[in-house]
Design a protein around this motif. Structure first.
Motif, short mmCIF file in Angstrom:
data_model
loop_
_atom_site.label_atom_id
_atom_site.label_comp_id
_atom_site.label_asym_id
_atom_site.label_seq_id
_atom_site.Cartn_x
_atom_site.Cartn_y
_atom_site.Cartn_z
N CYS A 249 0.83 -1.21 0.00
CA CYS A 249 0.00 0.00 0.00
C CYS A 249 0.86 1.26 0.00
O CYS A 249 1.85 1.34 0.73
N GLY A 250 0.46 2.23 -0.79
CA GLY A 250 1.20 3.48 -0.82
C GLY A 250 0.39 4.59 -1.47
O GLY A 250 -0.78 4.40 -1.84
N VAL A 251 0.99 5.75 -1.55
CA VAL A 251 0.38 6.89 -2.24
C VAL A 251 1.40 7.47 -3.22
O VAL A 251 2.61 7.34 -3.02
N PHE B 187 0.70 -3.46 -10.36
CA PHE B 187 0.17 -2.38 -9.53
C PHE B 187 -1.04 -1.72 -10.17
O PHE B 187 -1.27 -1.79 -11.38
N VAL B 188 -1.82 -1.07 -9.30
CA VAL B 188 -2.99 -0.27 -9.71
C VAL B 188 -2.85 1.11 -9.08
O VAL B 188 -2.55 1.22 -7.88
N ASN B 189 -3.04 2.15 -9.86
CA ASN B 189 -3.06 3.52 -9.38
C ASN B 189 -4.44 4.12 -9.64
O ASN B 189 -4.98 3.95 -10.75
N HIS C 252 -1.77 3.91 -4.47
CA HIS C 252 -0.92 2.94 -5.16
C HIS C 252 -1.03 1.60 -4.44
O HIS C 252 -0.67 1.48 -3.27
N LEU C 253 -1.54 0.60 -5.14
CA LEU C 253 -1.70 -0.75 -4.59
C LEU C 253 -0.96 -1.72 -5.50
O LEU C 253 -1.17 -1.73 -6.71
#
Length: 244
Positions: free
Chosen positions: A82-84, A142-144, A130-131
Motif C-alpha cells: 500500500c502506498g500513495v 500495480f494499480v493507481n 498505489h496498490l
C-alpha cells in the motif's frame, strides 16, 4: 438533465476521493512496515478526445506527457503493498475534428481539404492510491487510482476551413479562447514494475483520465451541455529509492 449530470459527476468525484482515503486508511492498519520513499520522472504519450454535447466528430489526437513522480510505500498489508503517489506533469491534450464528404460512389469518406485542431497544454497533478502485488525485488503488478487536478497553461488552433460557412457548433468553439482553465477528474490505471536492488525501479503503465469538469460554460443558457476531456496515457516511469 443537467441537474442529473452534475449529481453524477459529484458522485464520481466523491468516490475517487473515498478510494484514495481508503488506501491511506489501509496503510494505517497493522501490517509489515515498509517506509519506502521513491522519486523520479515519467514520460509517455496521450491519446486524447473530447466529449462534446452536441457531438463533434473527431479523429484520434496524440500528444506527449511527462514530469516528476514521488511515491511513498507505507506497508505490506497481507499480500498487498500500500502506498500513495503524486505527480507533476506537463500534458498535451485537445481534439482533432473529423470532416467528411461524399466520394464518387456516394460513400462518406474523410475530407482532406478541411481540418481543425485545438492544442491544449495542461499542468496535471494526480493524487493516487498505489496498490501493488508481487515480490520486493522483481516484478510487481500495480494499480493507481485517484483524483487529478489540472491547469491550462497554453492553447492554439490550426484552422483550415471556410470561416464564412461554419455550422452553429463550429461558431461556438472556433476562434474562442478556452474560458475554464481549471480542470478536474478521476485518473486510474495499472501496469508492471520491475524493482532492482541497485539500478532503481522501472514502471510501464496504462492510465485513463476522465474529466468531471467542462472547459467551456455549460449552463442551461449555453450551447454546449458537455465539453470534457477523455485521455488514454501510456507512460514509462523511473524511480529511485531515497528511503528504504
Amino acid at each position: 438533465m443537467k441537474e442529473s449530470k452534475k449529481l453524477k459527476i459529484k458522485s464520481l468525484l466523491a468516490a475517487s476521493v473515498l478510494l484514495t482515503g481508503l488506501s491511506t486508511s489501509a496503510m494505517a492498519q497493522i501490517g509489515e512496515q515498509r517506509q519506502n520513499l521513491s522519486v523520479g520522472f515519467n514520460a509517455g504519450a496521450n491519446i486524447n478526445s473530447v466529449s462534446f454535447t452536441p457531438r463533434i466528430k473527431q479523429n484520434s489526437m496524440t500528444g506527449i506527457t511527462g514530469g516528476l513522480t514521488a511515491r511513498y510505500i507505507s506497508e505490506k498489508y497481507f499480500a498487498m503493498i500500500c502506498g500513495v503517489q503524486v505527480e507533476l506533469n506537463f500534458s498535451q491534450r485537445g481534439w482533432d475534428e473529423l470532416f467528411e464528404t461524399l466520394d464518387e460512389n456516394n460513400q462518406t469518406v474523410k475530407d482532406p481539404s478541411r481540418s481543425y485542431t485545438r492544442n491544449m497544454t495542461y499542468v496535471d497533478i494526480p493524487f493516487l492510491a498505489h496498490l501493488a502485488f508481487g515480490k520486493d525485488r522483481g516484478v510487481q503488478f500495480f494499480v493507481n487510482a485517484g483524483p487529478q487536478i489540472s491547469f491550462l497553461i497554453g492553447e492554439s488552433e490550426d484552422i483550415n476551413v471556410d470561416m464564412n460557412n461554419l455550422t452553429n457548433t463550429q461558431k461556438e468553439i472556433y476562434d474562442h479562447k478556452i474560458p475554464n482553465k481549471f480542470d478536474y477528474g478521476i485518473a486510474a490505471g495499472g501496469g508492471l514494475e520491475l524493482r532492482t536492488r541497485k539500478a532503481g525501479n522501472f514502471l510501464v503503465e496504462g492510465r485513463y483520465y476522465f474529466a468531471l469538469s467542462d472547459f467551456v460554460s455549460t449552463t442551461k443558457k449555453d450551447y454546449f451541455s458537455r465539453a470534457a476531456h477523455g485521455t488514454i496515457t501510456v507512460k514509462l516511469t523511473y524511480l529511485f529509492d531515497l528511503k528504504k
